[in-house]
Motif scaffolding. Structure first.
Motif, PDB file in Angstrom:
ATOM      1  N   CYS A   1      14.023  47.499 -23.192  1.00  0.00           N
ATOM      2  CA  CYS A   1      14.771  46.867 -24.275  1.00  0.00           C
ATOM      3  C   CYS A   1      15.942  46.061 -23.721  1.00  0.00           C
ATOM      4  O   CYS A   1      16.190  44.936 -24.146  1.00  0.00           O
ATOM      5  CB  CYS A   1      15.270  47.948 -25.237  1.00  0.00           C
TER       6      CYS A   1
ATOM      7  N   CYS B   1      17.010  42.153 -24.324  1.00  0.00           N
ATOM      8  CA  CYS B   1      18.333  41.941 -24.923  1.00  0.00           C
ATOM      9  C   CYS B   1      19.245  41.167 -23.976  1.00  0.00           C
ATOM     10  O   CYS B   1      19.970  40.270 -24.405  1.00  0.00           O
ATOM     11  CB  CYS B   1      18.980  43.274 -25.281  1.00  0.00           C
TER      12      CYS B   1
ATOM     13  N   GLY C   1      13.472  40.378 -26.807  1.00  0.00           N
ATOM     14  CA  GLY C   1      13.103  41.800 -26.847  1.00  0.00           C
ATOM     15  C   GLY C   1      11.722  42.008 -27.444  1.00  0.00           C
ATOM     16  O   GLY C   1      10.868  42.700 -26.877  1.00  0.00           O
TER      17      GLY C   1
ATOM     18  N   ASP D   1      10.727  48.404 -31.272  1.00  0.00           N
ATOM     19  CA  ASP D   1      12.012  47.964 -30.730  1.00  0.00           C
ATOM     20  C   ASP D   1      13.129  47.680 -31.713  1.00  0.00           C
ATOM     21  O   ASP D   1      14.266  47.484 -31.291  1.00  0.00           O
ATOM     22  CB  ASP D   1      11.791  46.700 -29.892  1.00  0.00           C
TER      23      ASP D   1
ATOM     24  N   ILE E   1      16.915  47.638 -30.285  1.00  0.00           N
ATOM     25  CA  ILE E   1      17.591  46.347 -30.129  1.00  0.00           C
ATOM     26  C   ILE E   1      18.819  46.273 -31.035  1.00  0.00           C
ATOM     27  O   ILE E   1      19.873  45.786 -30.624  1.00  0.00           O
ATOM     28  CB  ILE E   1      16.633  45.166 -30.410  1.00  0.00           C
TER      29      ILE E   1
END
Length: 159
Positions: free
Chosen positions: A28, A32, A65, A91, A95
């Motif tokens: 992740c 990001c 992401g 996610d 996120i």
């Protein structure tokens, strides 16, 4: 990226679950960080205010992401709509937590957002914000994976 521990973590708990959560959070963080850094650089270079820069960074963080999660799913032969569904399930919470933490951190460091791309304050604050976000997101991913949710949803496609 090594994803072999995701299934074991969801079933065994303990260290395997923590390793799985760290791996999921690193995954992740990659998406990001790409979006966050790109958004902060673009917004800062264009002289945008904090709000515009942060919005751009968040949009790009979610885009990258989700994209990184979708790639192995698409390679596994899953259609685009279903792959997007897997990415959203895997996610979104991770996120979201990461973005809230790292952007709040950047805003709270006096002068970090205004420091400019050549400043150690800008880059140091951005690096620190992502590190803090990582640490605070691992327990979120651990809890999700322990329930068969979060990144555990995407695990079956990572082989």
């Amino acid at each position: 990226m090594n994803h072999e521990h995701h299934g074991a973590g969801a079933q065994q708990g303990g260290r395997a679950l923590t390793r799985s959560a760290i791996s999921a959070t690193a995954h992740c963080l990659t998406g990001c960080a790409i979006g966050e850094v790109l958004g902060m650089v673009i917004g800062t270079a264009l002289g945008w205010g904090n709000l515009g820069t942060i919005v751009l960074a968040i949009v790009l963080a979610f885009f990258f992401g989700y994209s990184l999660t979708m790639l192995p799913v698409l390679r596994a032969g899953v259609g685009l709509g279903a792959a997007l569904g897997v990415a959203l399930a895997a996610d979104t919470l991770s996120i979201t937590v990461m973005e809230v933490v790292d952007n709040l951190f950047m805003v709270l460091i006096p002068g970090a957002m205004e420091a400019g791309l050549t400043s150690w304050l800008f880059w140091g604050s951005l690096a620190a914000s992502l590190a803090v976000a990582f640490v605070l997101t691992v327990p979120v991913n651990r809890a999700l994976i322990s329930r068969g949710k979060g990144h555990a949803v995407a695990h079956q496609y990572h082989h």
